[in-house]
Design a protein around this motif. Sequence first.
Motif, mmCIF file in Angstrom:
data_model
loop_
_atom_site.group_PDB
_atom_site.id
_atom_site.type_symbol
_atom_site.label_atom_id
_atom_site.label_comp_id
_atom_site.label_asym_id
_atom_site.label_seq_id
_atom_site.Cartn_x
_atom_site.Cartn_y
_atom_site.Cartn_z
ATOM 1 N N ALA A 96 0.820 -1.211 0.000
ATOM 2 C CA ALA A 96 0.000 0.000 0.000
ATOM 3 C C ALA A 96 0.856 1.264 0.000
ATOM 4 O O ALA A 96 0.321 2.376 -0.057
ATOM 5 N N ALA A 97 2.169 1.125 0.047
ATOM 6 C CA ALA A 97 3.069 2.269 0.186
ATOM 7 C C ALA A 97 3.067 3.148 -1.059
ATOM 8 O O ALA A 97 2.853 2.678 -2.179
ATOM 9 N N GLN A 98 3.328 4.447 -0.828
ATOM 10 C CA GLN A 98 3.414 5.420 -1.907
ATOM 11 C C GLN A 98 4.565 6.369 -1.635
ATOM 12 O O GLN A 98 4.691 6.903 -0.528
ATOM 13 N N ALA A 99 5.385 6.634 -2.634
ATOM 14 C CA ALA A 99 6.526 7.528 -2.454
ATOM 15 C C ALA A 99 6.104 8.958 -2.169
ATOM 16 O O ALA A 99 6.828 9.712 -1.509
ATOM 17 N N ASP A 100 4.922 9.360 -2.651
ATOM 18 C CA ASP A 100 4.458 10.729 -2.458
ATOM 19 C C ASP A 100 3.463 10.854 -1.307
ATOM 20 O O ASP A 100 2.765 11.866 -1.195
ATOM 21 N N LEU A 101 3.404 9.890 -0.429
ATOM 22 C CA LEU A 101 2.403 9.862 0.638
ATOM 23 C C LEU A 101 2.488 11.083 1.546
ATOM 24 O O LEU A 101 1.479 11.556 2.071
ATOM 25 N N PHE A 102 3.681 11.630 1.724
ATOM 26 C CA PHE A 102 3.888 12.695 2.713
ATOM 27 C C PHE A 102 3.972 14.088 2.095
ATOM 28 O O PHE A 102 4.151 15.066 2.825
ATOM 29 N N HIS A 103 3.845 14.196 0.796
ATOM 30 C CA HIS A 103 4.030 15.480 0.131
ATOM 31 C C HIS A 103 3.043 16.527 0.642
ATOM 32 O O HIS A 103 1.827 16.346 0.589
ATOM 33 N N GLY A 104 3.568 17.612 1.168
ATOM 34 C CA GLY A 104 2.746 18.712 1.650
ATOM 35 C C GLY A 104 2.081 18.480 2.988
ATOM 36 O O GLY A 104 1.355 19.352 3.479
ATOM 37 N N ARG A 105 2.315 17.335 3.621
ATOM 38 C CA ARG A 105 1.658 17.014 4.898
ATOM 39 C C ARG A 105 2.508 17.485 6.080
ATOM 40 O O ARG A 105 3.737 17.542 5.993
ATOM 41 N N PRO A 106 1.879 17.776 7.213
ATOM 42 C CA PRO A 106 2.660 18.070 8.424
ATOM 43 C C PRO A 106 3.394 16.812 8.900
ATOM 44 O O PRO A 106 2.874 15.706 8.791
ATOM 45 N N TRP A 107 4.581 17.025 9.415
ATOM 46 C CA TRP A 107 5.379 15.937 10.016
ATOM 47 C C TRP A 107 5.805 16.452 11.388
ATOM 48 O O TRP A 107 6.695 17.285 11.501
ATOM 49 N N VAL A 108 5.149 15.977 12.439
ATOM 50 C CA VAL A 108 5.400 16.499 13.779
ATOM 51 C C VAL A 108 6.700 15.925 14.340
ATOM 52 O O VAL A 108 6.948 14.716 14.246
ATOM 53 N N LEU A 109 7.499 16.792 14.932
ATOM 54 C CA LEU A 109 8.724 16.393 15.630
ATOM 55 C C LEU A 109 8.589 16.790 17.088
ATOM 56 O O LEU A 109 8.181 17.911 17.398
ATOM 57 N N THR A 110 8.924 15.862 17.995
ATOM 58 C CA THR A 110 8.775 16.116 19.435
ATOM 59 C C THR A 110 10.092 15.817 20.157
ATOM 60 O O THR A 110 10.186 14.867 20.935
ATOM 61 N N PRO A 111 11.122 16.619 19.922
ATOM 62 C CA PRO A 111 12.412 16.344 20.573
ATOM 63 C C PRO A 111 12.341 16.564 22.073
ATOM 64 O O PRO A 111 11.723 17.517 22.550
ATOM 65 N N ALA A 112 12.933 15.664 22.817
ATOM 66 C CA ALA A 112 13.038 15.834 24.265
ATOM 67 C C ALA A 112 14.024 16.953 24.553
ATOM 68 O O ALA A 112 14.803 17.366 23.683
ATOM 69 N N GLY A 113 13.977 17.447 25.787
ATOM 70 C CA GLY A 113 14.872 18.535 26.140
ATOM 71 C C GLY A 113 16.337 18.171 25.977
ATOM 72 O O GLY A 113 17.185 19.045 25.758
ATOM 73 N N SER A 114 16.639 16.876 26.075
ATOM 74 C CA SER A 114 18.025 16.424 25.958
ATOM 75 C C SER A 114 18.436 16.107 24.529
ATOM 76 O O SER A 114 19.589 15.750 24.279
ATOM 77 N N ALA A 115 17.511 16.223 23.578
ATOM 78 C CA ALA A 115 17.817 15.855 22.192
ATOM 79 C C ALA A 115 18.923 16.733 21.625
ATOM 80 O O ALA A 115 18.897 17.959 21.760
ATOM 81 N N GLY A 116 19.890 16.103 20.992
ATOM 82 C CA GLY A 116 21.009 16.836 20.438
ATOM 83 C C GLY A 116 20.658 17.545 19.141
ATOM 84 O O GLY A 116 19.727 17.165 18.423
ATOM 85 N N GLU A 117 21.432 18.569 18.829
ATOM 86 C CA GLU A 117 21.194 19.359 17.614
ATOM 87 C C GLU A 117 21.330 18.502 16.363
ATOM 88 O O GLU A 117 20.570 18.661 15.408
ATOM 89 N N ARG A 118 22.281 17.584 16.362
ATOM 90 C CA ARG A 118 22.477 16.727 15.189
ATOM 91 C C ARG A 118 21.275 15.833 14.954
ATOM 92 O O ARG A 118 20.792 15.692 13.818
ATOM 93 N N ALA A 119 20.738 15.240 16.030
ATOM 94 C CA ALA A 119 19.572 14.361 15.897
ATOM 95 C C ALA A 119 18.361 15.130 15.396
ATOM 96 O O ALA A 119 17.614 14.657 14.528
#
Length: 298
Positions: free
Chosen positions: A123-146
């Motif tokens: 069922a996968a599609q290469a364009d599934l995420f185009h234009g969609r929000p992608w939420v990121l929830t870094p913890a306070g300890s998350a490094g800049e590189r990650a």
Amino acid sequence: MRSVAVVGTGLIGTSIALSLRDRGITPYLLDENPEAAHTAADLGAGVVGAPRTPVDLAVLAVPPQHVATSLHQQQVRGLAHDFTDVSSVKVRPQAEAAELGCDLARFVGGHPMAGREQSGPLAAQADLFHGRPWVLTPAGSAGERAVGRATALAELCGARPVVMEPSQHDRAVALVSHTPHLVASLLAARLLHGDEDHLQLAGQGLRDATRIAAGDADLWTDILSSNAAAVAEVLTDLALELGAAVDALKELAEAPSAHGPAGRAHLNDALARGVRGRGLIQGRAPEGLSLSGAGAGT
């Protein structure tokens, strides 16, 4: 970011891998089900097996209840320098990861707000995420590189990175994704009690209202269980609204002349508020299963 591993080759994991292939990155594909990984590879999503040396980023495309254990296992084996997940619940997996002693400086929670009612690599599609929000929830300890690599992943997949607190994310998806899925499922379940003569009258409205109910029941049990408090809060308010609507309808059915004005007014108010609420998301990018996707591994 030059190298990626995808752990979990269901709908979301394979879609991510296909997106990365289109951007010139060949992901390493890992899955407890070898058949799923080979199916994803046959679709051109990447190569099956672990890399010889750590990749830049590992994407954990597993259900919420498995995120913490998967993160711990893959950090111990040295799969990647940094890690992210794509599950549709953030607070509980992150807390469990901390309890297991995972290195949260190298982990950034993620959730692409896209999906389909189908599951599995086919069922996968290469364009599934185009234009969609992608939420990121870094913890306070998350490094800049990650954080940078998790952000780059979203952008490579054509999505719009959005940073949120884990608890804020879980409350948001309870409203816009998790509760709607449960309500659609409850409505669709009522069809089991319908006569065949009734069901043949079903139109596009009912199909639209119940489309997401076709999602994987086991996956959605995991998602709802992992975000139970937030979903229960939304559902409690909805239950009060439904109860008031039932009371109004019963009064109209039993004594329409006596309760007509009040009952009709209540129903009209409920419907009018629905129109206004629908208007708040009209024209926005449509949201699919979350992450569902995340677990169908979303």
